[in-house]
Design an enzyme around this catalytic site. Structure first.
Site, mmCIF file in Angstrom:
data_model
loop_
_atom_site.group_PDB
_atom_site.id
_atom_site.type_symbol
_atom_site.label_atom_id
_atom_site.label_comp_id
_atom_site.label_asym_id
_atom_site.label_seq_id
_atom_site.Cartn_x
_atom_site.Cartn_y
_atom_site.Cartn_z
ATOM 1 N N GLY A 189 3.164 -0.857 -4.148
ATOM 2 C CA GLY A 189 3.761 0.378 -4.627
ATOM 3 C C GLY A 189 2.974 1.625 -4.277
ATOM 4 O O GLY A 189 2.184 1.649 -3.329
ATOM 5 N N CYS A 190 3.201 2.673 -5.073
ATOM 6 C CA CYS A 190 2.692 4.005 -4.740
ATOM 7 C C CYS A 190 1.173 4.106 -4.778
ATOM 8 O O CYS A 190 0.597 5.007 -4.170
ATOM 9 C CB CYS A 190 3.293 5.044 -5.684
ATOM 10 N N ASN A 191 0.511 3.219 -5.505
ATOM 11 C CA ASN A 191 -0.952 3.260 -5.563
ATOM 12 C C ASN A 191 -1.608 2.599 -4.365
ATOM 13 O O ASN A 191 -2.825 2.718 -4.164
ATOM 14 C CB ASN A 191 -1.460 2.592 -6.835
#
Length: 367
Positions: free
Chosen positions: A137-139
């Site tokens: 994901g975004c991390n």
């Protein structure tokens, strides 16, 4: 002690077509006032998206999962190649210099992965080592940077690149639910690449002490990577997820409405851990490069860390111009900081990303 890796280049790319929020509403045929309000109050002006062409009836068709996977592959290779070339150009290098390529994505699944496909498509040396991080994901951009920083430190002199490629157009669902509206109002296509090299002749960097030297042209050297810190929030493991929607017969992304407040409540904890033992306070950080996760997420981080709007000007600027481009968002902000030309030798910076887990990732850097 090994010398620490330095960031020596960055590059970004997007899919070709840019849409205003009003144009996206029109493209999806959305007229519900509640959903329109979500789009129009998102602090996003434009996003890059690859939407299906309207049919003869003027309606854009719903793309089956197989077509979306094909779209992911096409966009990932196109955007990835452009971002990689832009990054290497800024690093004063070319494809022949690349020794490790780590590719990050959460908007599609490919086997072989993006790294292998780009090595073939671009004619990169077949002996280039590679890795793929999928589904974090975004991390994930900072997760990858952490791993590749270790590779760089163990291979001084060799060039490594982390490439984040997110074809968010390939992760869209079209229906009239508020769950879908939140996602469809937020994400855009984008790729970001960051290059690392560890100078074998360079003395180790420390979190305090005299500033590092400057290159002969007077510009500060690329920042060294000093430290990473992570925080996973197990109680919020289902707050952000990309899973199979049985009703739609495809994958669909879910964002819990409370996630901005969950992230904000833990931001101070992980930043304090990052700075622990360095002798630094938050006020010593000159540059904050925070993931453009959405207006409420950014607001929550600003409040909980005591930041100013100026501190997150690049974060909000990327959100305004591109939306949330997932794992590569912080690289778009870093590129804008470099273009601004304000980073000086001795300055400290914090990189921060947030995503499923729920997770906050941070890194401390110094010019």
């Amino acid at each position: 002690m090994l010398a620490r890796p330095r960031i020596v280049g960055v590059g970004t790319a997007t899919s070709p077509a840019s849409y205003s929020q009003e144009e996206v509403l029109e493209a999806f045929g959305i007229t519900d006032p509640r959903i329109c309000s979500v789009f129009l109050n998102s602090a996003i002006e434009r996003r890059n998206l690859d939407l299906p062409a309207p049919g003869s009836d003027g309606i854009r068709p719903v793309e089956p999962q197989g077509d979306l996977l094909d779209k992911h592959k096409r966009l990932a290779l196109d955007m990835g190649a452009e971002a990689l070339r832009n990054c290497l150009r800024r690093a004063g290098a070319d494809l022949a210099d690349l020794r490790h390529l780590c590719c990050v994505t959460s908007t599609g699944f490919l086997t072989p992965g993006i790294s292998a496909l780009l090595i073939r498509e671009l004619g990169i040396d077949r002996h280039c080592s590679r890795s793929d991080i999928v589904g974090m994901g975004c991390n994930a951009g900072l997760n990858a940077l952490n791993v590749v920083a270790g590779w760089s430190a163990a291979n001084p002199g060799d060039l490594a690149v982390v490439l984040c490629v997110e074809a968010c157009s390939a992760a869209y669902a079209m229906d009239s639910t508020m769950r879908t509206a939140v996602v469809n109002s937020l994400f855009g296509d984008g790729a970001g690449a960051i290059a690392l090299r560890t100078d074998p002749a360079e003395a180790p960097l420390a979190p305090a002490g005299p500033p590092p030297g400057e290159p002969s042209n007077g510009a500060p050297a690329g920042p060294g990577i000093l430290k990473f810190a992570s925080c996973i929030i197990p109680d919020a493991v289902d707050a952000m997820r990309y899973d199979w929607d049985r009703d739609l017969g495809r994958f669909s992304f879910y964002l819990d409405p409370l996630i901005p407040y969950v992230v904000g409540a833990h931001a101070e904890l992980v930043v304090d851990r990052l700075l622990s033992g360095t002798g630094l306070r938050r006020s010593d950080i000159a540059h904050w490069l925070v993931h453009s996760g959405g207006k409420k997420v950014i607001d929550a981080v600003v409040v909980n860390l005591g930041l100013t709007r100026h501190d997150v000007r690049h974060t909000t600027g990327v959100l305004r111009d591109h939306g949330n481009v997932s794992s590569g968002s912080f690289l778009f902000s870093y590129e804008r900081l470099l273009d601004e030309g304000v980073a000086a030798a001795g300055d400290y910076g914090v990189l921060m990303t947030m995503g499923p887990g729920s997770t906050i990732e941070t890194a401390l850097i110094r010019w």
